[in-house]
Motif scaffolding. Structure first.
Motif, PDB file in Angstrom:
ATOM      1  N   PRO A 105      -8.975 -10.915 -10.092  1.00 52.76           N
ATOM      2  CA  PRO A 105     -10.030 -10.520 -11.034  1.00 52.76           C
ATOM      3  C   PRO A 105      -9.611  -9.217 -11.729  1.00 52.76           C
ATOM      4  N   LEU A 106      -9.991  -9.071 -12.976  1.00 52.89           N
ATOM      5  CA  LEU A 106      -9.521  -7.958 -13.801  1.00 52.89           C
ATOM      6  C   LEU A 106      -9.740  -6.597 -13.156  1.00 52.89           C
ATOM      7  N   LEU A 107     -10.870  -6.372 -12.525  1.00 53.59           N
ATOM      8  CA  LEU A 107     -11.156  -5.082 -11.906  1.00 53.59           C
ATOM      9  C   LEU A 107     -10.179  -4.785 -10.768  1.00 53.59           C
ATOM     10  N   ILE A 108      -9.888  -5.780  -9.951  1.00 53.80           N
ATOM     11  CA  ILE A 108      -8.943  -5.598  -8.842  1.00 53.80           C
ATOM     12  C   ILE A 108      -7.538  -5.405  -9.383  1.00 53.80           C
ATOM     13  N   ARG A 109      -7.156  -6.226 -10.342  1.00 50.21           N
ATOM     14  CA  ARG A 109      -5.818  -6.101 -10.936  1.00 50.21           C
ATOM     15  C   ARG A 109      -5.633  -4.726 -11.569  1.00 50.21           C
ATOM     16  N   SER A 110      -6.648  -4.243 -12.247  1.00 53.73           N
ATOM     17  CA  SER A 110      -6.581  -2.919 -12.866  1.00 53.73           C
ATOM     18  C   SER A 110      -6.400  -1.823 -11.816  1.00 53.73           C
ATOM     19  N   ALA A 111      -7.094  -1.935 -10.702  1.00 59.52           N
ATOM     20  CA  ALA A 111      -6.962  -0.943  -9.625  1.00 59.52           C
ATOM     21  C   ALA A 111      -5.551  -0.967  -9.033  1.00 59.52           C
ATOM     22  N   ILE A 112      -5.013  -2.165  -8.823  1.00 63.35           N
ATOM     23  CA  ILE A 112      -3.642  -2.287  -8.306  1.00 63.35           C
ATOM     24  C   ILE A 112      -2.665  -1.668  -9.299  1.00 63.35           C
ATOM     25  N   GLU A 113      -2.820  -1.986 -10.583  1.00 64.85           N
ATOM     26  CA  GLU A 113      -1.902  -1.459 -11.597  1.00 64.85           C
ATOM     27  C   GLU A 113      -1.973   0.059 -11.683  1.00 64.85           C
ATOM     28  N   ARG A 114      -3.153   0.614 -11.560  1.00 66.10           N
ATOM     29  CA  ARG A 114      -3.294   2.077 -11.614  1.00 66.10           C
ATOM     30  C   ARG A 114      -2.520   2.729 -10.463  1.00 66.10           C
ATOM     31  N   ARG A 115      -2.646   2.158  -9.275  1.00 66.13           N
ATOM     32  CA  ARG A 115      -1.919   2.710  -8.117  1.00 66.13           C
ATOM     33  C   ARG A 115      -0.410   2.545  -8.287  1.00 66.13           C
ATOM     34  N   LEU A 116       0.009   1.374  -8.739  1.00 68.20           N
ATOM     35  CA  LEU A 116       1.443   1.146  -8.934  1.00 68.20           C
ATOM     36  C   LEU A 116       1.991   2.044 -10.041  1.00 68.20           C
ATOM     37  N   ASP A 117       1.248   2.195 -11.131  1.00 61.90           N
ATOM     38  CA  ASP A 117       1.700   3.054 -12.231  1.00 61.90           C
ATOM     39  C   ASP A 117       1.953   4.475 -11.734  1.00 61.90           C
ATOM     40  N   THR A 118       1.095   4.966 -10.855  1.00 62.68           N
ATOM     41  CA  THR A 118       1.242   6.321 -10.328  1.00 62.68           C
ATOM     42  C   THR A 118       2.409   6.409  -9.345  1.00 62.68           C
ATOM     43  N   ALA A 119       2.455   5.491  -8.400  1.00 61.85           N
ATOM     44  CA  ALA A 119       3.494   5.540  -7.364  1.00 61.85           C
ATOM     45  C   ALA A 119       4.884   5.276  -7.917  1.00 61.85           C
ATOM     46  N   LEU A 120       4.977   4.425  -8.937  1.00 61.47           N
ATOM     47  CA  LEU A 120       6.287   4.017  -9.437  1.00 61.47           C
ATOM     48  C   LEU A 120       6.714   4.772 -10.685  1.00 61.47           C
ATOM     49  N   ASP A 121       6.062   5.905 -10.946  1.00 62.92           N
ATOM     50  CA  ASP A 121       6.550   6.839 -11.964  1.00 62.92           C
ATOM     51  C   ASP A 121       7.484   7.784 -11.232  1.00 62.92           C
ATOM     52  N   ARG A 122       8.760   7.557 -11.349  1.00 61.63           N
ATOM     53  CA  ARG A 122       9.740   8.260 -10.517  1.00 61.63           C
ATOM     54  C   ARG A 122      10.483   9.346 -11.287  1.00 61.63           C
ATOM     55  N   ARG A 123       9.910   9.794 -12.412  1.00 61.31           N
ATOM     56  CA  ARG A 123      10.553  10.851 -13.193  1.00 61.31           C
ATOM     57  C   ARG A 123      10.726  12.118 -12.355  1.00 61.31           C
ATOM     58  N   ASN A 124       9.734  12.421 -11.519  1.00 62.35           N
ATOM     59  CA  ASN A 124       9.843  13.495 -10.535  1.00 62.35           C
ATOM     60  C   ASN A 124      10.002  12.793  -9.190  1.00 62.35           C
ATOM     61  N   ALA A 125      11.202  12.765  -8.672  1.00 65.79           N
ATOM     62  CA  ALA A 125      11.525  11.968  -7.487  1.00 65.79           C
ATOM     63  C   ALA A 125      10.685  12.335  -6.269  1.00 65.79           C
ATOM     64  N   GLU A 126      10.256  13.571  -6.159  1.00 66.90           N
ATOM     65  CA  GLU A 126       9.503  14.016  -4.985  1.00 66.90           C
ATOM     66  C   GLU A 126       8.004  13.744  -5.112  1.00 66.90           C
ATOM     67  N   ALA A 127       7.506  13.476  -6.310  1.00 64.97           N
ATOM     68  CA  ALA A 127       6.056  13.345  -6.539  1.00 64.97           C
ATOM     69  C   ALA A 127       5.438  12.217  -5.718  1.00 64.97           C
ATOM     70  N   VAL A 128       6.145  11.130  -5.526  1.00 67.58           N
ATOM     71  CA  VAL A 128       5.587   9.990  -4.809  1.00 67.58           C
ATOM     72  C   VAL A 128       5.214  10.365  -3.378  1.00 67.58           C
ATOM     73  N   PHE A 129       5.930  11.311  -2.780  1.00 66.58           N
ATOM     74  CA  PHE A 129       5.660  11.697  -1.391  1.00 66.58           C
ATOM     75  C   PHE A 129       4.389  12.522  -1.255  1.00 66.58           C
ATOM     76  N   ALA A 130       3.857  13.018  -2.353  1.00 67.49           N
ATOM     77  CA  ALA A 130       2.625  13.802  -2.332  1.00 67.49           C
ATOM     78  C   ALA A 130       1.391  12.950  -2.632  1.00 67.49           C
ATOM     79  N   LEU A 131       1.577  11.715  -3.047  1.00 65.95           N
ATOM     80  CA  LEU A 131       0.429  10.857  -3.339  1.00 65.95           C
ATOM     81  C   LEU A 131      -0.355  10.595  -2.047  1.00 65.95           C
ATOM     82  N   PRO A 132      -1.675  10.758  -2.083  1.00 69.16           N
ATOM     83  CA  PRO A 132      -2.470  10.624  -0.854  1.00 69.16           C
ATOM     84  C   PRO A 132      -2.248   9.310  -0.106  1.00 69.16           C
ATOM     85  N   GLU A 133      -2.172   8.181  -0.816  1.00 69.45           N
ATOM     86  CA  GLU A 133      -1.999   6.896  -0.122  1.00 69.45           C
ATOM     87  C   GLU A 133      -0.614   6.780   0.515  1.00 69.45           C
TER      88      GLU A 133
END
Length: 171
Positions: free
Chosen positions: A83-111
């Motif tokens: 469903p669009l709401l669930i897919r949007s939530a998954i994409e938001r999390r993936l967009d944040t976690a998989l932005d690797r321009r700052n290699a260390e940033a992913v380790f600070a994400l709460p999840e």
């Protein structure tokens, strides 16, 4: 290659899950990063399948297989029929976690931090098991990928999601 020999879909999907899991462990060994806080080896990978129905069965089989001692596999299923709401939530999390321009940033994400802090295994794999939606309009940067054979165009698009934001060559 899968040992099909007149076996049914359930057998094929379980066997595919086993083969893919073994491949992810090998790729993790070659393409992980180290968490600066815990020293754990961490990688973010993509298993891209062509169709959603077998993707669901393979995800269940991967979950049932578990991981070898010392490894933790965090699995995210991502496809276009959520469903669009669930897919949007998954994409938001993936967009944040998989932005690797700052290699260390992913380790600070709460999840991500919670997973690393609450699971003792020294090897932590974050695996997205996805359909072709993973190739459409997403600026994701994975450490490695496994792709089910499909069109050359699709494979090229997938390759563009591996180490997309990082300039250093893969080890």
């Amino acid at each position: 290659p899968l040992p099909i020999h007149e076996q049914g879909n359930e057998f094929i999907r379980r066997e595919f899950a086993r083969i893919v899991r073994d491949a992810t462990l090998r790729l993790h060994a070659d393409h992980h990063s180290s968490d600066p806080r815990s020293g754990k080896r961490v990688s973010f990978g993509l298993i891209r399948m062509a169709n959603i129905r077998p993707l669901f069965d393979v995800a269940l089989a991967l979950f049932q297989l578990g991981a070898p001692e010392g490894f933790r596999i965090h699995l995210c299923v991502y496809h276009s029929q959520f469903p669009l709401l669930i897919r949007s939530a998954i994409e938001r999390r993936l967009d944040t976690a998989l932005d690797r321009r700052n290699a260390e940033a992913v380790f600070a994400l709460p999840e991500v931090r919670a997973c690393l802090d609450h699971h003792a295994e020294p090897d932590q794999l974050f695996v997205v098991l996805g359909s072709p939606v993973t190739e459409v309009g997403r600026d994701h940067d994975y450490d490695w990928a496994v792709v089910e054979p499909s069109s050359m165009r699709s494979i090229i698009k997938l390759v563009g999601r591996v180490r997309r934001h990082r300039k250093a060559p893969a080890a």
